[in-house]
Scaffold this motif. Structure first.
Motif, mmCIF file in Angstrom:
data_model
loop_
_atom_site.group_PDB
_atom_site.id
_atom_site.type_symbol
_atom_site.label_atom_id
_atom_site.label_comp_id
_atom_site.label_asym_id
_atom_site.label_seq_id
_atom_site.Cartn_x
_atom_site.Cartn_y
_atom_site.Cartn_z
ATOM 1 N N GLY A 1 9.749 16.620 1.952
ATOM 2 C CA GLY A 1 9.740 15.791 3.151
ATOM 3 C C GLY A 1 8.417 15.777 3.895
ATOM 4 N N LEU A 2 8.520 15.635 5.211
ATOM 5 C CA LEU A 2 7.330 15.626 6.066
ATOM 6 C C LEU A 2 7.004 17.039 6.530
ATOM 7 C CD1 LEU A 2 8.380 12.486 8.117
ATOM 8 C CD2 LEU A 2 6.373 12.608 6.629
ATOM 9 N N VAL A 3 7.957 17.652 7.233
ATOM 10 C CA VAL A 3 7.819 19.053 7.634
ATOM 11 C C VAL A 3 9.175 19.746 7.463
ATOM 12 C CG1 VAL A 3 5.929 18.791 9.302
ATOM 13 C CG2 VAL A 3 8.288 18.482 10.076
ATOM 14 N N THR A 4 9.145 21.010 7.109
ATOM 15 C CA THR A 4 10.364 21.804 7.022
ATOM 16 C C THR A 4 10.276 22.933 8.044
ATOM 17 O OG1 THR A 4 10.556 21.413 4.642
ATOM 18 C CG2 THR A 4 11.811 23.254 5.520
ATOM 19 N N LEU A 5 11.349 23.102 8.814
ATOM 20 C CA LEU A 5 11.415 24.222 9.745
ATOM 21 C C LEU A 5 12.291 25.294 9.124
ATOM 22 C CD1 LEU A 5 10.168 22.157 11.613
ATOM 23 C CD2 LEU A 5 11.817 22.771 13.367
ATOM 24 N N LEU A 6 11.830 26.536 9.132
ATOM 25 C CA LEU A 6 12.567 27.601 8.459
ATOM 26 C C LEU A 6 12.647 28.853 9.322
ATOM 27 C CD1 LEU A 6 12.556 28.455 4.776
ATOM 28 C CD2 LEU A 6 11.855 30.306 6.283
ATOM 29 N N ILE A 7 13.843 29.417 9.391
ATOM 30 C CA ILE A 7 13.998 30.730 10.023
ATOM 31 C C ILE A 7 14.638 31.675 9.005
ATOM 32 C CG2 ILE A 7 14.184 29.967 12.426
ATOM 33 C CD1 ILE A 7 17.247 30.261 12.137
ATOM 34 N N MET B 1 4.068 14.229 3.845
ATOM 35 C CA MET B 1 2.951 14.345 4.788
ATOM 36 C C MET B 1 1.618 14.333 4.040
ATOM 37 S SD MET B 1 2.374 14.450 7.969
ATOM 38 C CE MET B 1 3.731 15.127 8.921
ATOM 39 N N GLN B 2 1.612 14.956 2.867
ATOM 40 C CA GLN B 2 0.384 14.944 2.067
ATOM 41 C C GLN B 2 0.035 13.505 1.650
ATOM 42 O OE1 GLN B 2 -0.162 18.002 -0.809
ATOM 43 N NE2 GLN B 2 -1.615 16.833 -2.035
ATOM 44 N N ASP C 1 -3.997 13.562 1.583
ATOM 45 C CA ASP C 1 -4.420 14.946 1.245
ATOM 46 C C ASP C 1 -5.018 15.738 2.412
ATOM 47 O OD1 ASP C 1 -3.515 14.668 -1.313
ATOM 48 O OD2 ASP C 1 -5.498 14.693 -2.268
ATOM 49 N N LYS C 2 -5.080 15.161 3.598
ATOM 50 C CA LYS C 2 -5.642 15.939 4.715
ATOM 51 C C LYS C 2 -4.710 17.095 5.071
ATOM 52 C CE LYS C 2 -8.724 14.937 8.352
ATOM 53 N NZ LYS C 2 -9.481 13.804 8.836
ATOM 54 N N TYR C 3 -3.418 16.807 5.205
ATOM 55 C CA TYR C 3 -2.407 17.857 5.358
ATOM 56 C C TYR C 3 -1.789 18.074 3.982
ATOM 57 C CZ TYR C 3 -2.391 17.992 10.462
ATOM 58 O OH TYR C 3 -2.728 18.171 11.784
ATOM 59 N N THR D 1 12.367 4.387 2.980
ATOM 60 C CA THR D 1 10.977 4.214 3.403
ATOM 61 C C THR D 1 10.009 4.952 2.482
ATOM 62 O OG1 THR D 1 11.736 4.054 5.690
ATOM 63 C CG2 THR D 1 9.392 4.509 5.360
ATOM 64 N N PRO D 2 9.066 4.231 1.893
ATOM 65 C CA PRO D 2 8.057 4.919 1.099
ATOM 66 C C PRO D 2 6.923 5.408 1.992
ATOM 67 C CG PRO D 2 7.821 2.535 0.869
ATOM 68 C CD PRO D 2 8.908 2.766 1.878
ATOM 69 N N ALA D 3 6.487 6.622 1.776
ATOM 70 C CA ALA D 3 5.282 7.084 2.472
ATOM 71 C C ALA D 3 4.088 6.520 1.710
ATOM 72 C CB ALA D 3 5.237 8.601 2.487
ATOM 73 N N LEU D 4 3.104 6.029 2.456
ATOM 74 C CA LEU D 4 1.863 5.536 1.858
ATOM 75 C C LEU D 4 0.712 6.068 2.699
ATOM 76 C CD1 LEU D 4 2.712 1.803 1.094
ATOM 77 C CD2 LEU D 4 1.812 3.466 -0.564
ATOM 78 N N PRO D 5 -0.437 6.309 2.102
ATOM 79 C CA PRO D 5 -1.573 6.772 2.908
ATOM 80 C C PRO D 5 -1.796 5.827 4.099
ATOM 81 C CG PRO D 5 -2.082 6.962 0.586
ATOM 82 C CD PRO D 5 -0.756 6.247 0.675
ATOM 83 N N ILE D 6 -1.985 6.407 5.275
ATOM 84 C CA ILE D 6 -2.076 5.623 6.516
ATOM 85 C C ILE D 6 -3.356 4.766 6.508
ATOM 86 C CG2 ILE D 6 -2.346 5.824 9.030
ATOM 87 C CD1 ILE D 6 -0.653 8.426 8.832
ATOM 88 N N PRO D 7 -3.196 3.427 6.576
ATOM 89 C CA PRO D 7 -4.365 2.540 6.454
ATOM 90 C C PRO D 7 -5.487 2.855 7.447
ATOM 91 C CG PRO D 7 -2.322 1.267 6.481
ATOM 92 C CD PRO D 7 -1.944 2.683 6.744
ATOM 93 N N GLU D 8 -5.127 3.138 8.706
ATOM 94 C CA GLU D 8 -6.147 3.437 9.719
ATOM 95 C C GLU D 8 -7.000 4.642 9.318
ATOM 96 O OE1 GLU D 8 -3.117 2.530 10.255
ATOM 97 O OE2 GLU D 8 -2.870 1.421 12.127
ATOM 98 N N LEU D 9 -6.349 5.631 8.696
ATOM 99 C CA LEU D 9 -7.091 6.830 8.285
ATOM 100 C C LEU D 9 -8.027 6.514 7.128
ATOM 101 C CD1 LEU D 9 -4.566 9.812 8.189
ATOM 102 C CD2 LEU D 9 -6.280 9.242 9.915
#
Ligand code: OGA
Ligand code: NI
Length: 257
Positions: A136-142, A175-176, A181-183, A211-219
């Motif tokens: 995913g984007l981020v995983t929260l883990l305890i 997120m990558q 590849d920045k994150y 929703t497909p993630a794609l590299p952010i055009p602005e970046l």
């Protein structure tokens, strides 16, 4: 949340049986290992995965599980929302950029995953969860007081010493892709021990399934970069990760330009 999950795993096998299902969209499922039908080696863990948002599913047993998991899911979603804002801003974007691009408001599948690692007599001969990146984007883990989460840092496995009660936040594959590849999504694994049961609760937060993630055009424009990934809906990506293709090469490599 950890206690409530522990009480679930302590239920008699008979009572857990009705949740032994496998499909991505099954609201509640539990089992052993990861995918016993296709894997060659089984993992030293049981799991419980419950879809907690936007439809809240719950178990009437053990007592209290439902209340605790509802509250926990709501609050972790709030924390994840804040983290996405922080990451967007760190990239010089509007705070709600990533949430909007990933259709955060219509996410149909937020999973609350509990991992149960029993005491293992020969921990060096078993693995809790093998090396992987979260999709995913981020995983929260305890986790409970037993450590066992290791992250790969400079080609070495390093035990994560999280402060008690703290969330560990792992960056995931989407997120990558978004950040070209920045994150970077982090390789991690869970080792087992011969002293006490370990429990971890992982809440992966991803885009909306369609929703497909794609590299952010602005970046890309700002950095003068070409996109490093092609798009794939999050649903397809998750199916890929659960398929034998993922054993051949990491999922991200299937999408690399
Ligand atoms: C996971 C995971 C590690 C742990 O569930 O994706 O990486 O510490 N778990 O249990
Ligand atoms: Ni993971």
């Amino acid at each position: 949340m950890i206690d409530a999950s522990h009480r679930f795993f302590d239920l008699p096998e008979e009572e857990k049986k009705e949740f032994q299902r496998r499909n991505l969209l099954d609201p509640i499922k539990c089992g052993t290992s990861f995918n016993v039908d296709i894997e060659k080696v089984h993992l030293w863990r049981d799991f419980l995965k419950v879809i907690a948002h936007p439809e809240f599913n719950s178990l009437y047993k053990p007592a209290g599980y439902s209340e605790v998991s509802l509250e926990f899911s709501k609050r972790t979603r709030e924390v994840a929302t804040e983290i996405l804002k922080g990451i967007s801003e760190s990239l010089g974007l509007e705070a709600d950029y990533i949430a909007k691009a990933m259709n955060w408001d219509r996410v149909r599948l937020q999973i609350l995953a509990a991992n149960y690692y029993p005491v293992c007599p020969q921990p060096d001969k078993a693995i809790g969860v093998p090396p992987h990146t979260d999709h995913g984007l981020v995983t929260l883990l305890i986790q409970n007081e037993m450590g066992g989460l290791e992250v790969k840092h400079k080609d070495q496995w390093v035990l994560v010493n999280a402060a008690p009660g703290a969330f560990v936040v792992n960056i995931g594959d989407q997120m990558q892709i978004l950040t070209n590849d920045k994150y970077k999504s982090i390789w991690h694994r869970a080792v087992v021990n011969n002293k006490a049961t370990r429990i971890s609760i992982a809440v992966p937060h991803g885009p909306s399934l369609d929703t497909p993630a794609l590299p952010i055009p602005e970046l890309l424009e700002r950095e003068g970069q070409a996109p490093k990934y092609i798009g794939m809906t999050y649903e397809k990506f998750m199916e890929l990760q659960a398929s034998p293709a993922a054993y051949v090469k990491p999922c991200l490599d299937h999408l690399r330009v």
